[in-house]
Design a protein around this motif. Structure first.
Motif, PDB file in Angstrom:
ATOM      1  N   LYS A   1       0.836  -1.206   0.000  1.00  0.00           N
ATOM      2  CA  LYS A   1       0.000   0.000   0.000  1.00  0.00           C
ATOM      3  C   LYS A   1       0.869   1.254   0.000  1.00  0.00           C
ATOM      4  N   ARG A   2       1.988   1.204   0.715  1.00  0.00           N
ATOM      5  CA  ARG A   2       2.858   2.382   0.840  1.00  0.00           C
ATOM      6  C   ARG A   2       3.763   2.568  -0.379  1.00  0.00           C
ATOM      7  N   TYR A   3       4.265   1.461  -0.937  1.00  0.00           N
ATOM      8  CA  TYR A   3       5.295   1.576  -1.974  1.00  0.00           C
ATOM      9  C   TYR A   3       4.858   1.048  -3.340  1.00  0.00           C
ATOM     10  N   GLY A   4       3.692   0.409  -3.422  1.00  0.00           N
ATOM     11  CA  GLY A   4       3.219  -0.103  -4.703  1.00  0.00           C
ATOM     12  C   GLY A   4       3.726  -1.493  -5.008  1.00  0.00           C
ATOM     13  N   MET A   5       3.101  -2.125  -5.990  1.00  0.00           N
ATOM     14  CA  MET A   5       3.463  -3.481  -6.399  1.00  0.00           C
ATOM     15  C   MET A   5       4.486  -3.415  -7.532  1.00  0.00           C
ATOM     16  N   PRO A   6       5.671  -3.988  -7.351  1.00  0.00           N
ATOM     17  CA  PRO A   6       6.660  -3.984  -8.443  1.00  0.00           C
ATOM     18  C   PRO A   6       6.174  -4.828  -9.609  1.00  0.00           C
ATOM     19  N   GLN A   7       6.554  -4.406 -10.820  1.00  0.00           N
ATOM     20  CA  GLN A   7       6.158  -5.123 -12.025  1.00  0.00           C
ATOM     21  C   GLN A   7       7.313  -5.918 -12.626  1.00  0.00           C
ATOM     22  N   HIS A   8       8.534  -5.635 -12.159  1.00  0.00           N
ATOM     23  CA  HIS A   8       9.703  -6.329 -12.700  1.00  0.00           C
ATOM     24  C   HIS A   8      10.756  -6.433 -11.587  1.00  0.00           C
ATOM     25  N   PRO A   9      11.524  -7.535 -11.532  1.00  0.00           N
ATOM     26  CA  PRO A   9      12.531  -7.674 -10.473  1.00  0.00           C
ATOM     27  C   PRO A   9      13.532  -6.528 -10.405  1.00  0.00           C
ATOM     28  N   SER A  10      13.826  -5.901 -11.536  1.00  0.00           N
ATOM     29  CA  SER A  10      14.814  -4.814 -11.530  1.00  0.00           C
ATOM     30  C   SER A  10      14.386  -3.650 -10.640  1.00  0.00           C
ATOM     31  N   GLU A  11      13.076  -3.500 -10.406  1.00  0.00           N
ATOM     32  CA  GLU A  11      12.591  -2.417  -9.558  1.00  0.00           C
ATOM     33  C   GLU A  11      13.024  -2.589  -8.103  1.00  0.00           C
ATOM     34  N   LEU A  12      13.407  -3.818  -7.722  1.00  0.00           N
ATOM     35  CA  LEU A  12      13.795  -4.065  -6.333  1.00  0.00           C
ATOM     36  C   LEU A  12      15.166  -3.488  -6.015  1.00  0.00           C
ATOM     37  N   GLU A  13      15.945  -3.163  -7.051  1.00  0.00           N
ATOM     38  CA  GLU A  13      17.301  -2.663  -6.812  1.00  0.00           C
ATOM     39  C   GLU A  13      17.305  -1.245  -6.277  1.00  0.00           C
ATOM     40  N   LYS A  14      16.353  -0.409  -6.694  1.00  0.00           N
ATOM     41  CA  LYS A  14      16.402   0.999  -6.297  1.00  0.00           C
ATOM     42  C   LYS A  14      15.075   1.538  -5.773  1.00  0.00           C
ATOM     43  N   ARG A  15      13.978   1.059  -6.308  1.00  0.00           N
ATOM     44  CA  ARG A  15      12.695   1.676  -5.989  1.00  0.00           C
ATOM     45  C   ARG A  15      11.988   1.034  -4.803  1.00  0.00           C
ATOM     46  N   HIS A  16      12.524  -0.085  -4.303  1.00  0.00           N
ATOM     47  CA  HIS A  16      11.853  -0.797  -3.213  1.00  0.00           C
ATOM     48  C   HIS A  16      12.843  -1.151  -2.111  1.00  0.00           C
ATOM     49  N   HIS A  17      12.290  -1.462  -0.946  1.00  0.00           N
ATOM     50  CA  HIS A  17      13.091  -1.948   0.176  1.00  0.00           C
ATOM     51  C   HIS A  17      13.017  -3.478   0.204  1.00  0.00           C
ATOM     52  N   VAL A  18      14.126  -4.090   0.543  1.00  0.00           N
ATOM     53  CA  VAL A  18      14.211  -5.545   0.638  1.00  0.00           C
ATOM     54  C   VAL A  18      14.684  -5.919   2.036  1.00  0.00           C
ATOM     55  N   VAL A  19      14.070  -6.952   2.620  1.00  0.00           N
ATOM     56  CA  VAL A  19      14.573  -7.523   3.871  1.00  0.00           C
ATOM     57  C   VAL A  19      15.635  -8.550   3.495  1.00  0.00           C
ATOM     58  N   ALA A  20      16.881  -8.255   3.806  1.00  0.00           N
ATOM     59  CA  ALA A  20      17.992  -9.090   3.366  1.00  0.00           C
ATOM     60  C   ALA A  20      18.297 -10.187   4.383  1.00  0.00           C
ATOM     61  N   TYR A  21      18.911 -11.246   3.886  1.00  0.00           N
ATOM     62  CA  TYR A  21      19.327 -12.368   4.743  1.00  0.00           C
ATOM     63  C   TYR A  21      20.818 -12.605   4.539  1.00  0.00           C
ATOM     64  N   PHE A  22      21.536 -12.776   5.646  1.00  0.00           N
ATOM     65  CA  PHE A  22      22.968 -13.049   5.558  1.00  0.00           C
ATOM     66  C   PHE A  22      23.348 -14.107   6.596  1.00  0.00           C
ATOM     67  N   THR A  23      24.526 -14.682   6.422  1.00  0.00           N
ATOM     68  CA  THR A  23      25.044 -15.642   7.388  1.00  0.00           C
ATOM     69  C   THR A  23      26.427 -15.189   7.839  1.00  0.00           C
ATOM     70  N   GLN A  24      26.968 -15.884   8.830  1.00  0.00           N
ATOM     71  CA  GLN A  24      28.291 -15.549   9.331  1.00  0.00           C
ATOM     72  C   GLN A  24      29.353 -15.725   8.254  1.00  0.00           C
ATOM     73  N   ARG A  25      29.111 -16.659   7.349  1.00  0.00           N
ATOM     74  CA  ARG A  25      30.118 -16.936   6.324  1.00  0.00           C
ATOM     75  C   ARG A  25      29.966 -16.069   5.086  1.00  0.00           C
ATOM     76  N   SER A  26      28.807 -15.470   4.908  1.00  0.00           N
ATOM     77  CA  SER A  26      28.602 -14.648   3.714  1.00  0.00           C
ATOM     78  C   SER A  26      29.202 -13.266   3.936  1.00  0.00           C
ATOM     79  N   ARG A  27      29.774 -12.693   2.881  1.00  0.00           N
ATOM     80  CA  ARG A  27      30.374 -11.371   2.991  1.00  0.00           C
ATOM     81  C   ARG A  27      29.334 -10.260   2.990  1.00  0.00           C
ATOM     82  N   GLY A  28      28.162 -10.579   2.553  1.00  0.00           N
ATOM     83  CA  GLY A  28      27.073  -9.610   2.514  1.00  0.00           C
ATOM     84  C   GLY A  28      25.765 -10.348   2.387  1.00  0.00           C
ATOM     85  N   PRO A  29      24.666  -9.637   2.171  1.00  0.00           N
ATOM     86  CA  PRO A  29      23.367 -10.303   2.037  1.00  0.00           C
ATOM     87  C   PRO A  29      23.294 -11.151   0.772  1.00  0.00           C
TER      88      PRO A  29
END
Length: 304
Positions: free
Chosen positions: A173-201
């Motif tokens: 409702k606040r940010y709209g429904m993305p129409q393509h995965p590329s929109e997740l890079e800049k126009r949307h917020h993502v809840v990221a997952y990482f582990t102790q061994r990963s250098r980043g999400p």
């Protein structure tokens, strides 16, 4: 000195926390327990326990000795059990480790069935998303998701784990429904997952027909534990890819909505893994077979 009795006495003192409880559990006089520990320390030429009038604590040498002794006693008990028809009645301490969401939603709700089937097995369950050193941490088996990196371990595939891309209705409702995965890079917020061994999400993976995309996310919240990660999505922090068995009830109740449904994420294999020297253990075999049957009955663990 009976070395097996001395070793068993020491392990029991460490696990019970004092000499009195150890003596009661072993059905031995307290004085005998004290003498066994003294004889053991003389034999190994090292102080294993610090003793005061109130408590018993383990020395660094004692901690190292305990890990090896507990493993040896477990193997010894299994050897004796195997010579006395233990195949029909597995017994002993079973140390397992399972990812948090798998433990909470799949294994624990049904674990009583396993305990009823095998009342002489004592289950010690570690619940963590971090990689576990089975041999170093004296763990009998683990349930893990993803490709296996340690080829020295024995693995049995027990399921295929699909994912679904979701967000909370409030977020959409606040940010709209993305129409393509590329929109997740800049126009949307993502809840990221990482582990102790990963250098980043971890990146988000998307597939549609012959097109494959990998989205390197920017995020406001990143979490390294599966249940906390999922709770962050429910709380409206952003979009993410979650395991289907965890998301499905919330999708049905309208607490989550599916995002980019025409884009899929490749499922991951799920294994029960154990060291090669444990593959004939009756208690491990009992749990592996039970887990395989449990997961085979779940529609969201077979890629369906």
């Amino acid at each position: 000195m009976d070395p097996i009795l001395a070793m068993r006495t020491f392990v029991r003192v460490v696990e019970s926390g004092n000499f009195t409880r150890a003596a009661e559990s072993l059905n031995l006089p307290k004085g005998t327990v004290t003498k066994q520990i003294q004889s053991l320390e003389e034999r190994v030429r090292s102080k294993l326990l610090n003793r005061t009038t109130r408590r018993v604590s383990v020395t660094p040498d004692g901690a190292a000795y305990y890990e090896r002794a507990a493993r040896l006693l477990s193997d010894f008990d299994e050897l004796e059990s195997s010579m006395t028809n233990a195949q029909s009645s597995p017994k002993g301490q079973l140390r397992i480790d399972i990812g948090s969401s798998t433990a909470q939603l799949l294994v624990i709700p049904r674990l009583k069935e396993f305990c009823d089937l095998y009342p002489e097995i004592q289950v010690d369950m570690g619940v963590t998303d971090r990689p576990v050193d089975l041999l170093g941490e004296n763990v009998d088996c683990v349930i893990r998701v993803g490709q296996l990196k340690d080829q020295s371990l024995v693995a049995r595939r027990i399921g295929t784990l699909p994912f679904v891309t979701v967000a909370s209705p409030d977020y959409i409702k606040r940010y709209g429904m993305p129409q393509h995965p590329s929109e997740l890079e800049k126009r949307h917020h993502v809840v990221a997952y990482f582990t102790q061994r990963s250098r980043g999400p971890y990146p988000l993976q998307f597939r549609k027909d012959d097109e494959e995309l990998e989205i390197m996310v920017t995020y406001r919240v990143a979490v390294n534990e599966a249940n906390a990660h999922f709770s962050s999505v429910l709380a409206g922090f952003g979009i993410s890819q979650c395991v289907t068995f965890q998301a499905a009830p919330h999708l049905e109740r309208g607490e989550l909505v599916q995002v980019l449904p025409e884009w899929t994420c490749d499922p991951l294999p799920m294994y029960v893994v154990y060291p090669p020297n444990r593959h004939l253990s009756p208690k491990v075999r009992a749990f592996v077979d039970w887990a395989a049957q449990l997961f085979s009955e779940h529609p969201h663990l077979q890629g369906r």
